[in-house]
Design a protein around this motif. Sequence first.
Motif, short mmCIF file in Angstrom:
data_model
loop_
_atom_site.label_atom_id
_atom_site.label_comp_id
_atom_site.label_asym_id
_atom_site.label_seq_id
_atom_site.Cartn_x
_atom_site.Cartn_y
_atom_site.Cartn_z
N LEU A 15 -5.67 -0.10 -5.71
CA LEU A 15 -6.55 -1.19 -5.31
C LEU A 15 -5.75 -2.45 -5.01
O LEU A 15 -6.23 -3.34 -4.29
N GLY A 16 -4.53 -2.54 -5.56
CA GLY A 16 -3.72 -3.73 -5.34
C GLY A 16 -2.35 -3.46 -4.75
O GLY A 16 -1.74 -4.35 -4.17
N ILE A 17 -1.85 -2.24 -4.90
CA ILE A 17 -0.52 -1.88 -4.38
C ILE A 17 -0.76 -1.06 -3.11
O ILE A 17 -1.13 0.11 -3.17
N SER A 18 -0.54 -1.68 -1.95
CA SER A 18 -0.88 -1.01 -0.70
C SER A 18 -0.03 -1.56 0.43
O SER A 18 -0.46 -2.40 1.21
N TYR A 19 1.22 -1.05 0.52
CA TYR A 19 2.12 -1.50 1.58
C TYR A 19 3.19 -0.46 1.86
O TYR A 19 3.56 0.33 0.99
N GLY A 20 3.64 -0.44 3.12
CA GLY A 20 4.72 0.46 3.52
C GLY A 20 4.29 1.82 4.00
O GLY A 20 5.11 2.61 4.47
N ASN A 21 3.01 2.12 3.93
CA ASN A 21 2.44 3.37 4.42
C ASN A 21 1.58 3.02 5.64
O ASN A 21 0.93 1.98 5.65
N PRO A 22 1.56 3.84 6.69
CA PRO A 22 0.73 3.51 7.86
C PRO A 22 -0.75 3.26 7.53
O PRO A 22 -1.44 2.59 8.29
N LEU A 23 -1.22 3.80 6.39
CA LEU A 23 -2.61 3.60 5.99
C LEU A 23 -2.78 2.45 5.00
O LEU A 23 -3.89 2.20 4.52
N SER A 24 -1.70 1.73 4.70
CA SER A 24 -1.74 0.65 3.72
C SER A 24 -2.34 -0.62 4.31
O SER A 24 -2.49 -0.77 5.53
N LEU A 25 -2.60 -1.58 3.41
CA LEU A 25 -3.02 -2.91 3.85
C LEU A 25 -1.93 -3.57 4.70
O LEU A 25 -2.22 -4.16 5.74
N PHE A 26 -0.69 -3.49 4.22
CA PHE A 26 0.46 -3.97 4.99
C PHE A 26 1.31 -2.76 5.37
O PHE A 26 2.21 -2.36 4.63
N PRO A 27 1.07 -2.11 6.50
CA PRO A 27 1.93 -0.99 6.91
C PRO A 27 3.35 -1.46 7.22
O PRO A 27 4.30 -0.71 7.05
N ARG A 28 3.45 -2.71 7.67
CA ARG A 28 4.73 -3.36 7.91
C ARG A 28 4.66 -4.77 7.36
O ARG A 28 3.57 -5.28 7.08
N SER A 29 5.79 -5.41 7.21
CA SER A 29 5.83 -6.74 6.64
C SER A 29 4.93 -7.70 7.40
O SER A 29 5.00 -7.80 8.64
N ALA A 30 4.05 -8.39 6.64
CA ALA A 30 3.17 -9.42 7.20
C ALA A 30 2.27 -8.90 8.33
O ALA A 30 1.85 -9.64 9.20
N THR A 31 1.98 -7.59 8.31
CA THR A 31 1.12 -6.97 9.33
C THR A 31 -0.07 -6.34 8.62
O THR A 31 0.08 -5.38 7.86
N LEU A 32 -1.26 -6.88 8.84
CA LEU A 32 -2.44 -6.43 8.12
C LEU A 32 -3.16 -5.30 8.85
O LEU A 32 -3.37 -5.36 10.06
N ASN A 33 -3.52 -4.27 8.08
CA ASN A 33 -4.35 -3.17 8.57
C ASN A 33 -5.73 -3.31 7.93
O ASN A 33 -5.95 -2.85 6.81
N TYR B 207 4.05 6.67 -2.68
CA TYR B 207 3.40 6.72 -1.36
C TYR B 207 2.63 5.45 -1.04
O TYR B 207 2.43 5.11 0.12
N HIS B 208 2.18 4.74 -2.05
CA HIS B 208 1.37 3.54 -1.82
C HIS B 208 2.21 2.27 -1.80
O HIS B 208 1.68 1.18 -1.59
N GLY B 209 3.52 2.40 -2.02
CA GLY B 209 4.41 1.25 -1.96
C GLY B 209 4.87 0.79 -3.33
O GLY B 209 4.31 1.16 -4.36
N GLY B 210 5.90 -0.04 -3.33
CA GLY B 210 6.44 -0.56 -4.57
C GLY B 210 7.49 -1.61 -4.27
O GLY B 210 7.63 -2.08 -3.14
N LYS B 211 8.29 -1.94 -5.27
CA LYS B 211 9.26 -3.03 -5.09
C LYS B 211 10.32 -2.67 -4.04
O LYS B 211 10.84 -3.57 -3.36
N TYR B 212 10.60 -1.38 -3.87
CA TYR B 212 11.60 -0.99 -2.87
C TYR B 212 11.11 -1.26 -1.45
O TYR B 212 11.91 -1.52 -0.56
N THR B 213 9.80 -1.19 -1.24
CA THR B 213 9.25 -1.52 0.07
C THR B 213 9.62 -2.95 0.44
O THR B 213 10.11 -3.21 1.55
N TRP B 214 9.41 -3.87 -0.48
CA TRP B 214 9.70 -5.28 -0.21
C TRP B 214 11.19 -5.54 -0.07
O TRP B 214 11.61 -6.36 0.76
#
Length: 414
Positions: free
Chosen positions: A96-114, A146-153
């Motif tokens: 619900l809060g960790i969602s980045y780095g996956n094409p289906l995430s809130l942020f699939p890429r840095s500062a890019t909202l899905n 799969y849902h992202g983590g500190k390594y994504t950032w």
Amino acid sequence: MLRWLNPPSLASPPSLRDTHITRCNSTLYLSSTPWKAVGPNIYWLGLDENVIPPTTSPPTPFYAPLNASYPTRGRITEIMAISAALGSTFIRSHTLGISYGNPLSLFPRSATLNPAAFDPIDWAIFQAREYGLRLMIPLVDNFDYYHGGKYTWLRWSGYNLSRTTSEREDPQVQEFYNVNGKVWPEFQKYIKTWLTHVNPYTNLTYAQDPTIFAIETGNELCGPIWGDMDVPADWVREFGRYVKSLAPEKLFVDGTYGVNQTHLNIEEVDIFSNHYYPISVAKLRKDLDLVARVDKPYFAGEYSWLGNTAATDANLTAWLRELESSPTVVGDAFWSLFGHNIPDCNAFVEHNDGLAMQYGNPDHVAQIQLVRQHFLKMSQGLSIPANEALPSVPCPAPTFRTLSGRPLKYSWSS
């Protein structure tokens, strides 16, 4: 029309759902009544990895390399009904809060909202609210999941880290916690985007909604070496200040994997936590002794409901009774809860870690009964027999619309 003849009592009355959980010293309160956070970990509510969606036209979103898909609304609603039947008051949920780095995430890429990724999150928060459940939500993961983590950032900030286990011992990972470095300003943008999002089902931002009672720094955070608790106090402090500047009524949880003594005097931290694999009463008592020094609450954030290595119910019973006996413990969450693969009500969702509690699975009844007995003892002071029959939960489960405690409308999610 299907009817739910004996619905479990909702965890909090509709009249209190707009009331924030508060803290005074080591006690949490709902209005003026002491309140305990007991429930399951349901990590998959925002983005799942366990179900391959059926072929449809147009195609259902699915990212095959990481087996990622959005859970159906039916699965989300059913798991809320199951949680209520268990006697839960809250749910802890990573995605619900960790969602980045996956094409289906809130942020699939840095500062890019899905924006599409908000829908299952919005629905889960709405359904938790309807079922009277609160939410504790971590905002970063220690691992490369799969849902992202500190390594994504870290990668987005230019650090060369491969998707291997050896990266956990790379000193570069500490740059994630550098409040004067490249990562923190970018991560702040994500936190602000998330907290200020307006949920169309509630017309509240996540910062405003009392359903989200607590924000956790992250899941099992540590430094370059697994279990080192090397999460700098200044990062935790800055994180807490930033969250409270945007959402002043949220409680703030230290998500370090273990109780780091250098964090005990951080004013912004409301709740300390640890995880238990296997469950250990001795380890719990040490953690409680540390947190008692600062008169703040303690929360057992994850534990194996199968008990210790021998997987005996006696171990689980002793563990649950220890949690109940401590005045400092404000709650606990077992790992982890699953339901049916809705719209297929005949198949349970499977998970590969051996700790998937499936409500309704006859193989799990005894342990589920113990957990439910514990939740009701913690949250309501009720003493029920450990072998009391479990409430039935319909599949699919009803979507509530409530006013003054009365269901206004039943609908059926799919």
